[in-house]
Motif scaffolding. Structure first.
Motif, PDB file in Angstrom:
ATOM      1  N   TYR A 147      -0.844   2.287  -1.658  1.00  0.00           N
ATOM      2  CA  TYR A 147       0.761   2.174  -2.233  1.00  0.00           C
ATOM      3  C   TYR A 147       0.361   1.000  -3.353  1.00  0.00           C
ATOM      4  O   TYR A 147       1.392   1.284  -4.231  1.00  0.00           O
ATOM      5  N   ARG A 148      -0.394   0.089  -3.418  1.00  0.00           N
ATOM      6  CA  ARG A 148      -0.625  -0.726  -4.210  1.00  0.00           C
ATOM      7  C   ARG A 148      -1.114  -0.030  -5.792  1.00  0.00           C
ATOM      8  O   ARG A 148      -1.929   0.641  -5.626  1.00  0.00           O
ATOM      9  N   ALA A 160       2.985  -0.211  -8.271  1.00  0.00           N
ATOM     10  CA  ALA A 160       2.618   0.689  -7.184  1.00  0.00           C
ATOM     11  C   ALA A 160       1.622   1.745  -7.708  1.00  0.00           C
ATOM     12  O   ALA A 160       1.586   2.250  -9.046  1.00  0.00           O
ATOM     13  N   THR A 342       6.641   6.426  -8.003  1.00  0.00           N
ATOM     14  CA  THR A 342       5.894   5.611  -6.975  1.00  0.00           C
ATOM     15  C   THR A 342       6.540   5.827  -5.901  1.00  0.00           C
ATOM     16  O   THR A 342       7.790   6.009  -5.764  1.00  0.00           O
ATOM     17  N   ARG A 344       6.755   3.638  -1.555  1.00  0.00           N
ATOM     18  CA  ARG A 344       6.114   2.734  -0.663  1.00  0.00           C
ATOM     19  C   ARG A 344       6.795   2.737   0.924  1.00  0.00           C
ATOM     20  O   ARG A 344       7.983   3.139   0.884  1.00  0.00           O
TER      21      ARG A 344
END
Length: 368
Positions: A147-148, A160, A342, A344
């Motif tokens: 996720y980073r 992200a 993105t 998360r």
């Protein structure tokens, strides 16, 4: 733990500029009415703050994704999107949500529904709401979801890992036609409009025709009662022309205000959900607006001229801009719209409800 509450496994995820719980279909009631009653309770709908549930008191944070094994051979998973209304105890599964879609691939991989590959994994997602297939490309170095990353999107803080979404054939998502009324442009209530169904049914309206500039903040537009009332009247008429029955009780079609770009983009847009202005831009909305730009004769097309495909369309919205790439494999092939989002994972656990549930094999009917 109290034994008078029902607990359901869920994962809260941010997808793009939206967030909500993700459920496996097998953990929810098979009966649609029972499922919707449960979702209303879980989200806390019927109260402006959704104080007795996990919803966030806003249309962008009152969304649910229901994931299952694929029901068709050309997909890896099924994704049913549910918009749970905030102040009304209602669930609408007529639209898709492209932002929540960004989290479907990571969720499916981490739940073991899709095998991960190095360095990235393609997940073919069948959107049950529309009957369309979208390909999500998820970063999976070493076979693990990450996720980073350094990808930034307008409307979400920080960076992200990117998730690329390719809408393979988004036209006619709900009505079966790109231009459901058969016209690229027409008039409703004295305003020029284009009725388009591509990823999301929408009515495109020139902002100046409704007495606004098009660059106002969402709060300013939401507070303009005359604007909101006129736009709702146009939206309901547009729904009738598009073959969407009882549009007044549905969240489709979505009204979109168009105006000239202010920051070097292709168009400036204000997208409504439909009774609140989006603080950014729905991905499905972006796909449809971009496709309209490249469709001769539409209101969006008249703003910028006829752009040939392939092209990149930049749509300015209240939080920044969204880039939508349009391409096709041949002259007469369907347009493929691609965006980068993105996602998360926020938390994993169980959500509680007072409603008892009985789960069975879920049977869904595609909207296609």
């Amino acid at each position: 733990m109290s034994n008078d509450l029902t607990s359901i496994p869920c994962v809260l995820m941010r997808g793009g500029t939206s967030k909500g719980p993700f459920f496996l279909a097998s953990d929810l009631p098979a009966d649609t009415a029972a499922r919707d009653r449960l979702l209303v309770e879980v989200m806390g709908s019927g109260h402006p703050l959704q104080i007795d549930g996990i919803g966030g008191g806003n249309a962008l944070t009152s969304k649910v994704a229901i994931i299952d094994k694929a029901s068709r051979e050309d997909a890896d998973v099924d994704y049913l999107f549910a918009q749970v209304k905030v102040e009304q105890r209602l669930v609408d599964t007529s639209p898709n949500c492209g932002n929540m879609l960004a989290a479907v691939g990571p969720y499916a991989i981490e739940r073991g529904l899709v095998q991960a590959h190095h360095p990235r994994t393609e997940v073919r997602i069948h959107n049950v709401n529309t009957g369309k297939v979208i390909v999500a490309t998820v970063e999976t170095p070493g076979g693990q979801v990450v996720y980073r990353g350094d990808t930034h999107i307008a409307g979400a803080p920080g960076g992200a890992a990117p998730v690329q979404l390719a809408f393979l054939d988004a036209a006619g998502a709900r009505t079966g036609k790109l231009l459901p009324s058969g016209h690229a442009m027409e008039q409703i209530d004295g305003a020029d409009v284009s009725l388009i169904d591509c990823a999301m049914p929408m009515v495109l309206i020139r902002a100046s025709d409704l007495g606004v500039q098009g660059g106002e903040s969402p709060a300013e537009l939401n507070a303009n009662r005359e604007l909101m009332a006129r736009m709702e009247a146009i939206r309901i008429q547009a729904g009738e022309r598009m073959g969407i029955a009882d549009a007044g009780n549905k969240v489709i079609p979505k009204p979109v205000l168009l105006s000239a770009p202010q920051h070097g983009g292709t168009l400036q847009v204000r997208y409504f959900m439909p009774h609140q202005c989006h603080t950014a831009l729905a991905i499905t909305g972006g796909v449809g607006i971009a496709t309209a730009v490249a469709t001769p004769g539409t209101l969006a097309n008249t703003f910028v001229g006829c752009d040939a495909v392939p092209t990149l369309i930049t749509l300015e919205h209240p939080s920044g801009a969204l880039d939508v790439g349009l391409s096709r494999s041949s002259e007469h092939a369907p347009v493929v719209a691609s965006v980068v989002r993105t996602a998360r994972r926020l938390f994993e656990g169980r959500v509680f409800a007072t409603t008892p549930i009985a789960t069975e094999t879920t049977q869904w009917t595609s909207a296609a």
